[in-house]
Enzyme design. Structure first.
Site, PDB file in Angstrom:
ATOM      1  N   ASN A  79     -62.560   9.846 -20.791  1.00 37.76           N
ATOM      2  CA  ASN A  79     -60.936   9.791 -20.793  1.00 37.76           C
ATOM      3  C   ASN A  79     -60.261  10.878 -20.272  1.00 37.76           C
ATOM      4  O   ASN A  79     -61.433  11.767 -20.129  1.00 37.76           O
ATOM      5  CB  ASN A  79     -60.872  10.396 -22.484  1.00 37.76           C
ATOM      6  CG  ASN A  79     -61.347   8.690 -23.314  1.00 37.76           C
ATOM      7  OD1 ASN A  79     -62.251   7.763 -22.958  1.00 37.76           O
ATOM      8  ND2 ASN A  79     -60.279   9.040 -24.361  1.00 37.76           N
ATOM      9  N   VAL A  80     -59.007  10.226 -19.445  1.00 34.75           N
ATOM     10  CA  VAL A  80     -58.848  10.928 -18.651  1.00 34.75           C
ATOM     11  C   VAL A  80     -57.562  11.527 -19.020  1.00 34.75           C
ATOM     12  O   VAL A  80     -57.060  10.177 -18.749  1.00 34.75           O
ATOM     13  CB  VAL A  80     -59.169  11.157 -17.461  1.00 34.75           C
ATOM     14  CG1 VAL A  80     -58.412  11.706 -16.321  1.00 34.75           C
ATOM     15  CG2 VAL A  80     -61.125  11.573 -16.585  1.00 34.75           C
ATOM     16  N   HIS A  94     -59.328  18.967 -25.692  1.00 33.93           N
ATOM     17  CA  HIS A  94     -57.740  17.540 -25.285  1.00 33.93           C
ATOM     18  C   HIS A  94     -56.925  18.839 -24.504  1.00 33.93           C
ATOM     19  O   HIS A  94     -56.580  19.937 -24.762  1.00 33.93           O
ATOM     20  CB  HIS A  94     -56.863  16.664 -26.307  1.00 33.93           C
ATOM     21  CG  HIS A  94     -57.657  15.642 -26.436  1.00 33.93           C
ATOM     22  ND1 HIS A  94     -57.881  15.797 -28.480  1.00 33.93           N
ATOM     23  CD2 HIS A  94     -58.255  14.842 -25.933  1.00 33.93           C
ATOM     24  CE1 HIS A  94     -58.003  14.254 -28.097  1.00 33.93           C
ATOM     25  NE2 HIS A  94     -58.627  13.720 -27.287  1.00 33.93           N
ATOM     26  N   ASP A 128     -58.610   6.176 -34.386  1.00 36.44           N
ATOM     27  CA  ASP A 128     -59.492   8.060 -34.988  1.00 36.44           C
ATOM     28  C   ASP A 128     -59.558   8.558 -36.615  1.00 36.44           C
ATOM     29  O   ASP A 128     -58.527   8.280 -36.196  1.00 36.44           O
ATOM     30  CB  ASP A 128     -58.565   8.677 -33.768  1.00 36.44           C
ATOM     31  CG  ASP A 128     -59.360  10.072 -34.151  1.00 36.44           C
ATOM     32  OD1 ASP A 128     -58.775  10.568 -33.181  1.00 36.44           O
ATOM     33  OD2 ASP A 128     -59.604  10.300 -34.974  1.00 36.44           O
ATOM     34  N   GLY A 169     -61.842  14.370 -23.932  1.00 40.50           N
ATOM     35  CA  GLY A 169     -60.838  15.602 -22.866  1.00 40.50           C
ATOM     36  C   GLY A 169     -61.772  16.002 -21.523  1.00 40.50           C
ATOM     37  O   GLY A 169     -62.229  16.400 -22.051  1.00 40.50           O
ATOM     38  N   GLU A 211     -64.714   7.996 -33.964  1.00 45.93           N
ATOM     39  CA  GLU A 211     -65.091   9.460 -34.198  1.00 45.93           C
ATOM     40  C   GLU A 211     -65.493  10.061 -35.318  1.00 45.93           C
ATOM     41  O   GLU A 211     -64.878  10.395 -35.988  1.00 45.93           O
ATOM     42  CB  GLU A 211     -63.583   9.866 -33.076  1.00 45.93           C
ATOM     43  CG  GLU A 211     -63.651  10.887 -33.043  1.00 45.93           C
ATOM     44  CD  GLU A 211     -62.744  12.041 -32.422  1.00 45.93           C
ATOM     45  OE1 GLU A 211     -61.628  11.029 -31.638  1.00 45.93           O
ATOM     46  OE2 GLU A 211     -62.387  12.892 -32.802  1.00 45.93           O
ATOM     47  N   ASP A 220     -55.681   3.710 -27.732  1.00 42.02           N
ATOM     48  CA  ASP A 220     -56.314   4.984 -27.801  1.00 42.02           C
ATOM     49  C   ASP A 220     -56.017   6.066 -28.661  1.00 42.02           C
ATOM     50  O   ASP A 220     -54.698   6.552 -29.262  1.00 42.02           O
ATOM     51  CB  ASP A 220     -55.698   6.110 -26.308  1.00 42.02           C
ATOM     52  CG  ASP A 220     -57.006   8.044 -26.402  1.00 42.02           C
ATOM     53  OD1 ASP A 220     -56.488   8.370 -25.768  1.00 42.02           O
ATOM     54  OD2 ASP A 220     -58.054   7.594 -26.945  1.00 42.02           O
ATOM     55  N   HIS A 221     -57.122   6.235 -29.305  1.00 42.47           N
ATOM     56  CA  HIS A 221     -56.665   7.537 -30.855  1.00 42.47           C
ATOM     57  C   HIS A 221     -55.921   6.569 -31.676  1.00 42.47           C
ATOM     58  O   HIS A 221     -54.537   7.050 -32.299  1.00 42.47           O
ATOM     59  CB  HIS A 221     -55.867   8.892 -30.224  1.00 42.47           C
ATOM     60  CG  HIS A 221     -57.026   9.808 -30.143  1.00 42.47           C
ATOM     61  ND1 HIS A 221     -57.401  10.999 -30.145  1.00 42.47           N
ATOM     62  CD2 HIS A 221     -57.250  10.557 -28.114  1.00 42.47           C
ATOM     63  CE1 HIS A 221     -58.534  10.971 -29.459  1.00 42.47           C
ATOM     64  NE2 HIS A 221     -58.533  11.101 -28.016  1.00 42.47           N
ATOM     65  N   SER A 234     -51.847   6.116 -25.586  1.00 44.61           N
ATOM     66  CA  SER A 234     -51.991   6.948 -27.277  1.00 44.61           C
ATOM     67  C   SER A 234     -51.476   6.359 -27.704  1.00 44.61           C
ATOM     68  O   SER A 234     -50.385   5.364 -27.211  1.00 44.61           O
ATOM     69  CB  SER A 234     -51.974   8.404 -26.374  1.00 44.61           C
ATOM     70  OG  SER A 234     -50.247   7.615 -25.930  1.00 44.61           O
TER      71      SER A 234
END
Ligand code: G3H
Ligand code: ZN
Length: 292
Positions: A234-235, A177, A105, A213, A135, A84-85, A49
């Site tokens: 995604n984890v 999330h 994002d 999430g 997204e 990520d994002h 992230s």
């Protein structure tokens, strides 16, 4: 082997399993993800992230760390280095620094601005053979500074976003999330089915859908979502909770720790072992083992 995420996720979409995107936070976390991916022969996205990039020392540090560990650990499965994002500037910086996959994002922007910026990132990414995620709608909850109100992705928006040329699409379908509230009423699976079919028709190919999430969703709902077009899950929180629990259990069951095992490589080990256990369980549910 460091690659972009296009092929691994397209294969998963067509064969109805899901690739894991595990968020990393530091050196040992990165090693744990690579070790599990290698042992299970599971193609994986190493997700970082914007907050983790800052925490770990910048885009170049992160990209080079993953590349060097991949080589040193002789990881013989496809690994994508995935932002990520990402913000707009973050996605550009990640591509320049050697990331092989980026999420832009723009879900907090008006749709036309999200589409415009996404198309610009797609163009830059294509030149660098980098995969792109965008997204529509938004993921509920808050994590690492990413806040969303959980807007269900409108199908018309999803079609327009798919037509920008992205490789996989994150859609708000009731996912959140972080930890799920007790009164959560589940994923909107009917909406996912309709959205997944509509975007695949629009681009004339099975469009992989991304489930953000991923921590805390019941396994049967994840399996149903995979049948309906989810090919990347995604984890993050689940691994963070496992690490935290592993350390707490260790401290609680070793009351007289004073002056013992103070080497962080020993003291923190229970946390990283717990992470590996959690990641293995996710790979079992996503069915991505032995797909290298
Ligand atoms: O982008 C990160 C993921 O959506 C992680 O979500 O922490 O709820 O597993 P999670
Ligand atoms: Zn997310």
């Amino acid at each position: 082997t460091i690659t972009n995420a296009k092929q691994m996720i397209q294969n998963a979409r067509e064969q109805q399993y899901a690739i894991s995107a595990f968020n990393t936070n530091n050196l040992e976390w990165t090693q744990a993800i690579l070790r599990v991916a290698k042992v299970r022969q599971a193609p994986t996205l190493m997700a970082i992230s914007m907050g983790a990039v800052k925490y770990m020392g910048g885009f170049k540090v992160v990209a080079e760390l993953v590349r060097n560990l991949d080589e040193a650990m002789e990881v013989d499965v496809p690994i994508a280095i995935h932002l990520d994002h990402g913000t707009y500037e973050g996605a550009k910086a990640a591509i320049a620094a050697g990331f092989t996959s980026v999420m832009f994002d723009g879900s907090d922007l008006p749709l036309d601005e999200n589409l415009k910026k996404t198309a610009e990132i797609v163009d830059l990414a294509k030149q660098a053979d980098v995969s792109v995620e965008a997204e529509v709608g938004s993921i509920g909850g808050e994590e690492d500074g990413v806040v969303g109100d959980g807007e269900i992705a409108p199908i018309a928006d999803a079609i327009q976003m798919a037509e920008t040329g992205i490789d996989f699409l994150a859609a708000g379908i009731g996912n959140i999330h972080g930890q799920y509230p007790a009164n959560w009423n589940g994923l909107h699976l009917d909406h996912l089915a309709e959205l997944s079919a509509a975007v695949s028709n629009a681009v004339n190919k099975p469009m992989p859908i991304v489930l953000h999430g991923g921590s805390g969703i019941p396994d049967d709902q994840i399996k149903q979502a995979i049948q309906l077009g989810v090919a990347k899950v995604n984890v993050n929180t689940e691994a963070q909770l496992a690490f935290h629990q592993g350390i707490r259990d260790y401290v609680l069951s070793n009351q007289d720790l004073e002056g013992k095992n103070y080497d962080p490589r020993k003291f923190l080990k229970p946390g990283f072992s717990a992470i590996e256990k959690a990641l293995n369980e996710r790979i079992d549910v996503f069915n991505s083992a032995d797909q290298a």
